[in-house]
Design a protein around this motif. Sequence first.
Motif, short mmCIF file in Angstrom:
data_model
loop_
_atom_site.label_atom_id
_atom_site.label_comp_id
_atom_site.label_asym_id
_atom_site.label_seq_id
_atom_site.Cartn_x
_atom_site.Cartn_y
_atom_site.Cartn_z
N LYS A 1 -16.58 -5.62 26.09
CA LYS A 1 -16.71 -6.68 27.10
C LYS A 1 -18.14 -7.20 27.08
O LYS A 1 -19.04 -6.55 26.61
CB LYS A 1 -16.37 -6.13 28.48
N GLY A 2 -18.32 -8.39 27.61
CA GLY A 2 -19.65 -8.94 27.72
C GLY A 2 -19.76 -10.32 27.10
O GLY A 2 -18.78 -10.89 26.64
N VAL A 3 -20.97 -10.84 27.11
CA VAL A 3 -21.23 -12.20 26.64
C VAL A 3 -21.84 -12.16 25.25
O VAL A 3 -22.75 -11.38 24.98
CB VAL A 3 -22.17 -12.94 27.63
N ILE A 4 -21.32 -13.03 24.39
CA ILE A 4 -21.88 -13.22 23.06
C ILE A 4 -21.82 -14.71 22.76
O ILE A 4 -20.78 -15.35 22.96
CB ILE A 4 -21.14 -12.37 21.99
N CYS A 5 -22.93 -15.26 22.36
CA CYS A 5 -23.02 -16.70 22.06
C CYS A 5 -22.56 -17.55 23.23
O CYS A 5 -21.96 -18.61 23.06
CB CYS A 5 -22.23 -17.04 20.80
N GLY A 6 -22.82 -17.08 24.44
CA GLY A 6 -22.50 -17.85 25.63
C GLY A 6 -21.07 -17.73 26.12
O GLY A 6 -20.68 -18.39 27.07
N ILE B 1 -12.03 -14.92 25.05
CA ILE B 1 -11.82 -15.80 23.90
C ILE B 1 -10.34 -15.72 23.52
O ILE B 1 -9.81 -14.64 23.24
CB ILE B 1 -12.72 -15.39 22.71
N GLU B 2 -9.67 -16.86 23.54
CA GLU B 2 -8.23 -16.88 23.34
C GLU B 2 -7.82 -16.73 21.88
O GLU B 2 -6.85 -16.05 21.58
CB GLU B 2 -7.64 -18.17 23.92
N ASN B 3 -8.54 -17.37 20.97
CA ASN B 3 -8.20 -17.29 19.55
C ASN B 3 -8.50 -15.88 19.04
O ASN B 3 -9.65 -15.43 19.08
CB ASN B 3 -8.98 -18.34 18.77
N GLU B 4 -7.49 -15.20 18.56
CA GLU B 4 -7.64 -13.80 18.15
C GLU B 4 -8.66 -13.62 17.03
O GLU B 4 -9.47 -12.70 17.05
CB GLU B 4 -6.29 -13.23 17.71
N LEU B 5 -8.64 -14.50 16.04
CA LEU B 5 -9.59 -14.40 14.94
C LEU B 5 -11.02 -14.58 15.44
O LEU B 5 -11.91 -13.78 15.11
CB LEU B 5 -9.27 -15.42 13.84
N ARG C 1 -12.09 -14.10 18.44
CA ARG C 1 -12.39 -12.95 19.29
C ARG C 1 -12.81 -11.75 18.42
O ARG C 1 -13.78 -11.07 18.72
CB ARG C 1 -11.20 -12.60 20.18
N ASN C 2 -12.10 -11.51 17.32
CA ASN C 2 -12.45 -10.40 16.43
C ASN C 2 -13.83 -10.60 15.81
O ASN C 2 -14.62 -9.65 15.70
CB ASN C 2 -11.40 -10.22 15.35
N ILE C 3 -14.14 -11.82 15.42
CA ILE C 3 -15.46 -12.12 14.86
C ILE C 3 -16.53 -11.85 15.92
O ILE C 3 -17.57 -11.23 15.64
CB ILE C 3 -15.53 -13.59 14.36
N ARG C 4 -16.28 -12.27 17.13
CA ARG C 4 -17.26 -12.07 18.21
C ARG C 4 -17.36 -10.60 18.63
O ARG C 4 -18.41 -10.14 19.05
CB ARG C 4 -16.94 -12.96 19.41
N TYR C 5 -16.26 -9.86 18.49
CA TYR C 5 -16.34 -8.42 18.73
C TYR C 5 -17.35 -7.81 17.77
O TYR C 5 -18.20 -7.01 18.16
CB TYR C 5 -14.99 -7.73 18.50
N LEU C 6 -17.25 -8.18 16.50
CA LEU C 6 -18.19 -7.66 15.51
C LEU C 6 -19.61 -8.06 15.85
O LEU C 6 -20.53 -7.22 15.83
CB LEU C 6 -17.80 -8.13 14.10
#
Length: 117
Positions: free
Chosen positions: A75-80, A86-90, A92-97
Amino acid sequence: MQNTRIFATAFSSVYPHYIQKAEKKGRTKEEVHEIIFWLTGYQEKELQEILNNKTDFKTFFEQAPQINPNVALIKGVICGYRVEEIENELMRNIRYLDKLIDELAKGKKMEKILRTT
């Protein structure tokens, strides 16, 4: 969050930035790999093939052996953006990384980053 250019970007073009970000803060390439392996289920040999083949982010995540079931704990903020919203799964996965690499660079313990405690 409409910037989908990243989907077609080679993972190998961003990977050195992950390593550099970690190493600038006294962390290691091995820790970055541990995060990648935890998140995706890839192993060292598979990661090397991805880097050699210039696999794009879309394929990198689509072919991941197993996205870790504990990603929902990230959880948390990344790139604002709040990563969990983030709805788009792909994306979201990129932002998880991205979020996990940020946490590494900020000095968090691996147990916390990998959501084991």
